[in-house]
Design a protein around this motif. Structure first.
Motif, PDB file in Angstrom:
ATOM      1  N   ARG A  19      15.506   7.465  -7.294  1.00  0.00           N
ATOM      2  CA  ARG A  19      15.436   8.681  -8.088  1.00  0.00           C
ATOM      3  C   ARG A  19      16.719   9.425  -7.794  1.00  0.00           C
ATOM      4  N   TRP A  77      10.998  -2.594  -0.149  1.00  0.00           N
ATOM      5  CA  TRP A  77       9.709  -1.892  -0.138  1.00  0.00           C
ATOM      6  C   TRP A  77       9.773  -0.673   0.781  1.00  0.00           C
ATOM      7  N   ILE A  84      12.489   0.950   1.366  1.00  0.00           N
ATOM      8  CA  ILE A  84      13.556   1.830   0.875  1.00  0.00           C
ATOM      9  C   ILE A  84      13.039   2.762  -0.221  1.00  0.00           C
ATOM     10  N   GLY A  85      12.110   2.266  -1.021  1.00  0.00           N
ATOM     11  CA  GLY A  85      11.532   3.118  -2.053  1.00  0.00           C
ATOM     12  C   GLY A  85      12.287   3.039  -3.366  1.00  0.00           C
ATOM     13  N   PRO A  86      11.641   3.493  -4.456  1.00  0.00           N
ATOM     14  CA  PRO A  86      12.284   3.422  -5.771  1.00  0.00           C
ATOM     15  C   PRO A  86      13.399   4.451  -5.899  1.00  0.00           C
ATOM     16  N   VAL A 129       0.798  -1.224   0.000  1.00  0.00           N
ATOM     17  CA  VAL A 129       0.000   0.000   0.000  1.00  0.00           C
ATOM     18  C   VAL A 129       0.841   1.290   0.000  1.00  0.00           C
ATOM     19  N   PRO A 130       1.852   1.410   0.867  1.00  0.00           N
ATOM     20  CA  PRO A 130       2.544   2.717   0.905  1.00  0.00           C
ATOM     21  C   PRO A 130       3.313   3.090  -0.369  1.00  0.00           C
ATOM     22  N   LEU A 131       3.210   2.289  -1.431  1.00  0.00           N
ATOM     23  CA  LEU A 131       3.849   2.693  -2.679  1.00  0.00           C
ATOM     24  C   LEU A 131       2.840   2.829  -3.818  1.00  0.00           C
ATOM     25  N   GLN A 132       1.550   2.703  -3.477  1.00  0.00           N
ATOM     26  CA  GLN A 132       0.515   2.750  -4.496  1.00  0.00           C
ATOM     27  C   GLN A 132       0.614   3.990  -5.372  1.00  0.00           C
ATOM     28  N   GLN A 168       2.935   5.045  -7.202  1.00  0.00           N
ATOM     29  CA  GLN A 168       4.251   5.658  -7.380  1.00  0.00           C
ATOM     30  C   GLN A 168       4.856   5.207  -8.709  1.00  0.00           C
TER      31      GLN A 168
END
Lengths: 545, 270
Positions: free
Chosen positions: A299, A293, A295-297, A87-90, A92
């Motif tokens: 950029r 998950w 850590i995030g994608p 959910v916390p990356l929906q 993105q």
């Protein structure tokens, strides 16, 4: 070596199925002679000889789990919008590589477990190689005829590090992206060609959209392929050289005392594989590794604190973190010494341990074969060098994790950085001296034990009131083990003048060699081991108590 | 006008005048009444401020000066606003020990919420500053955690780590862990920028953005956050993972190797 079926045996009816299969295979593969030569191959028994096995099995496990991961991983940097289970990356935007890694973690059956086994096994694989290499180093198992195999092993360690690094980079998460950015910075610091290499590697400006696919090929094909070949070569050489053994009664340079490959080691090694697999699976089931998950994608405009590489690259991180940010500007060009010097030291740190066997054999002039291992205390200079190297390595690891040390030990990150800068030069020297003293102390203790026996802890009062501790004499086997090692004499340069009184020309290299040789075998580097005469004199009853 | 004066003796004229008069007084009352109420509020407010000033004199004035003007030991509090007071005092950072280290740590709060409000009112009276946010501002309704994650990675992670586990700053200073920090305090911290933290006023990070960031933190570092992979090892990344791999991974494998090596086949006695 095939056997033909004789008419007699046919008359007695068909041979058992197993025998016929073996016969069929032997006729085509010649396995009989191969098996005959190797089935009874003897291996000595010691837990430290199984460190290499840990590495081999974790390598196999990495390959097996890695194959599963390739079934679901998309090595592509196409930008997609996430609509999976987390959910916390929906919604993105992220690369397909990152998305497919999220899918492996949350939507593929068993995906997360396999991913974690793969990553934990990689961390433990490199750690295992490190410990295995240190075992070989401290016992002197790298001496002739095993120098080439030492190098094979060293190459495996370096390749393992880089395979690990490329794998860590594949998910294209914020942490791995930062790691690649770090690498790009290091490449850019190379004078003149740095920019070109970077553009070549990334297909243009960083990050571009090529590197995941390129690193994927390197990670799953190129590096593991080379490693697999090296592993096979490594094992063939282990078979060919036969295994080394610790000194002891009945063990000579010409024999191997142990158990046969079949059945004992087949069973033990086979069982050990499953034990290793079990431990790795348990570790992976218990603890998270690289939770991409959270850590995030990646950029390029983002970064997080606490961004470190996996532990085996930690010392290179340390080199850069503690290096002062020096740079030279001339004619509009910048030479970033703060990054370039660490980049040069990085291979030197690794090479220092790799070339040691060759330096040792040059200094000592020892070109004989060695199949009996040294006890580390009996080679004080080598042991001290190894400990100094490990100290340097550890100091750099502290530098690489300086922020975590700072927050968790409530220290100033600047103080840690300065500590590492000074310790980089001082700590290995201190470690060298201290280790050598400890080794000599242990040698003295061995001598004491041989001559006076083992301290039993029993206090006896003599008739005239004196208290003494009863010493138990050692068994013949123990005496042998403690005194089996050789104690070579340091290299002599010979007389400075020849028979005609003319000064002999001694090359500077020879002088250095003699000096180093004294460091290895001089009076300050070994305690003369007890002689038979000394032993007899003391134990004959005329000597002390 | 003629029309009006002609009807001045109309029987209903008096009623109209009365109605007009009532409307006027009512209107005037309506105009003045809120002012009266404000007056009453101000009295209550001034009482609160009075109480706050007393608390301030006891607990804060030694460092921040008798009028909040600041001294060599503490900065001026004119214009920091109620939000800053609420954050600093509720998280126990203020009042600080006279000789703290590089940074004032979070500790147990010794004031009640009413006292904090009084202190905040007093400081707010010294000069305009951000007010204490309401639950509507920091609550979970209408927040987008994914958007908040992006904002967090862009603005906060470089000091506080990916999921707010904290990180080191220079000379012993640090960005604290955001675990277990109340949403209100996170909001106030963003608004006021305590200690080494930059402030993120609404012009930089809108109210909605702040709400999103708080929702993200609650999702990845809250009480109900799940760790699908097992133990999170502090969420610190490769350093703690490496330590775990060496100690528990390789440690267990070496223990197993020792066990296997110790259990060897016995040679047959002949």
């Amino acid at each position: 070596m095939s056997t033909t079926t004789t008419p007699e045996s046919r008359a007695r009816g068909k041979a058992p199925a197993g025998e016929r299969v073996a016969d069929w295979a032997d006729g085509r593969l010649g396995i009989y002679s191969l098996a005959k030569a190797n089935m009874r191959k003897i291996f000595p028994d010691h837990w430290s000889f199984m460190l290499g096995e840990i590495c081999l099995y974790s390598f196999i496990i990495i390959i097996l789990t890695g194959v599963y991961l390739t079934l679901f991983f998309h090595p592509s940097m196409n930008e997609v919008e996430y609509h999976g289970s987390y959910v916390p990356l929906q919604g993105q935007l992220m690369s397909e590589a990152y998305k497919s890694t999220l899918d492996i973690s949350f939507d593929v059956r068993g995906g997360l477990l396999i991913r974690q086994i793969h990553h934990w096994a990689a961390l433990i694989f490199v750690a295992g190689m490190f410990v295995h290499m240190m075992r070989v180093f401290f016992t002197g198992a790298f001496r002739k005829p095993r120098e080439i195999n030492w190098l094979f092993g060293f190459l495996l360690l370096v390749l393992g590090m880089f395979t690990g690094f490329t794998g860590y980079s594949l998910p294209d998460d914020l942490l791995s992206g930062t790691g690649i950015r770090f690498m790009e910075g290091a490449i850019l610091s190379v004078p003149i060609v740095g920019t070109y290499i970077s553009f070549f590697l990334f297909g243009g400006e960083f990050p571009g959209d090529d590197f995941v696919a390129r690193f994927f090929s390197i990670h799953v094909l190129l590096l593991p392929g080379i490693m697999l070949g090296l592993v096979v070569a490594h094992l063939i050489l282990v078979f060919y050289h036969k295994h080394t053994q610790f000194p002891g009664p009945g063990k000579t340079n010409k024999n191997v005392v142990g158990m046969p490959l079949l059945p004992v080691y087949m069973a033990k090694a086979g069982g050990f594989f499953f034990l290793v697999f079990g431990v790795l699976a348990a570790v992976a089931a218990i603890a998270t590794v690289n939770p991409i998950w959270s850590i995030g994608p990646y950029r390029p405009d983002m970064v997080s604190t606490g961004a470190q590489p996996d532990w085996y690259m930690g010392f290179s991180e340390g080199l850069i973190r503690v290096m002062p940010g020096w740079e030279i500007n001339f004619w509009g060009h910048t030479l970033v010494l703060g990054v370039f010097i660490p980049l040069l030291i990085f291979p030197l740190v690794l090479a220092a341990i790799a070339v040691y066997p060759f330096i040792e054999s040059w200094v000592t002039g020892d070109k004989r074969e060695h199949h009996i291992l040294d006890r580390p205390r009996n080679a004080p200079t080598r042991t001290a060098f190894g400990v100094a190297w490990m100290t340097l390595y550890f100091v750099l690891l502290v530098g690489g994790g300086n922020d975590i040390w700072a927050t968790h030990f409530h220290l100033s990150i600047n103080a840690i950085t300065w500590f590492v800068r000074i310790a980089f030069f001082v700590a290995p020297v201190v470690a060298f001296i201290v280790t050598k003293r400890i080794c000599l102390g242990l040698q003295r203790r061995d001598k004491e034990k041989v001559l006076h026996g083992r301290e039993s802890g029993i206090i006896k009062r003599l008739p005239h009131g004196e208290f003494i501790e009863v010493h138990e004499p050692l068994s013949q086997e123990q005496l042998y083990t403690l005194t089996a090692h050789e104690q070579p004499k340091p290299l002599e340069l010979g007389p400075e003048v020849d028979e005609n009184g003319v000064r002999r020309k001694v090359k500077a290299g020879e002088k250095l060699r003699a000096k180093l040789s004294k460091g290895f075998y001089g009076e300050e580097s070994q305690i003369p081991k007890p002689t038979v005469e000394e032993y007899k004199e003391i134990t004959s009853g005329h000597g002390h108590h | 006008m003629k029309k009006l004066s002609a009807r001045r003796r109309h029987p209903l004229a008096a009623l109209v005048v009365l109605l007009l008069a009532l409307a006027c007084t009512g209107g005037l009352y309506a105009v003045f009444a809120p002012a009266d109420k404000a007056q009453a509020d101000e009295t209550a407010q001034s009482l609160t401020i009075e109480e706050g000033k007393k608390l301030y004199t006891v607990g804060c004035a030694s460092c921040h000066g008798t009028g909040g003007q600041g001294t060599s030991d503490g900065p001026s509090l004119v214009g920091v606003g109620a939000a800053a007071v609420d954050f600093q005092v509720s998280t126990g950072r203020m009042p600080a020990a006279t000789s703290q280290g590089a940074q004032i740590p979070r500790k147990k709060n010794i004031y009640s919420q009413a006292e904090i409000d009084q202190l905040a009112a007093y400081i707010a009276s010294l000069g305009a500053g951000p007010a204490v946010p309401t639950e509507e501002q920091y609550g979970p309704e209408g927040a987008d955690a994914a958007k908040g994650g992006e904002l967090f990675r862009n603005n906060c992670a470089q000091c506080h780590n990916f999921t707010g586990k904290g990180g080191a700053l220079t000379h012993g200073k640090y960005a604290p862990s955001l675990e277990g920090v109340a949403p209100k305090h996170i909001y106030e911290a963003m608004l006021t920028g305590p200690q080494n933290m930059p402030s993120f006023p609404d012009t930089t990070l809108s109210e909605q953005n702040k709400k999103d960031v708080i929702a993200y933190l609650n999702a990845v570092n809250g009480e109900e956050t799940e760790s699908p992979g097992g133990l999170s090892l502090g969420g610190l990344g490769p350093v703690s993972e490496g330590l775990f791999a060496w100690v528990f991974g390789l440690g267990a494998l070496i223990a197993v190797a020792v066990w296997v090596a110790a259990r060897t086949a016995k040679a047959k006695k002949s």
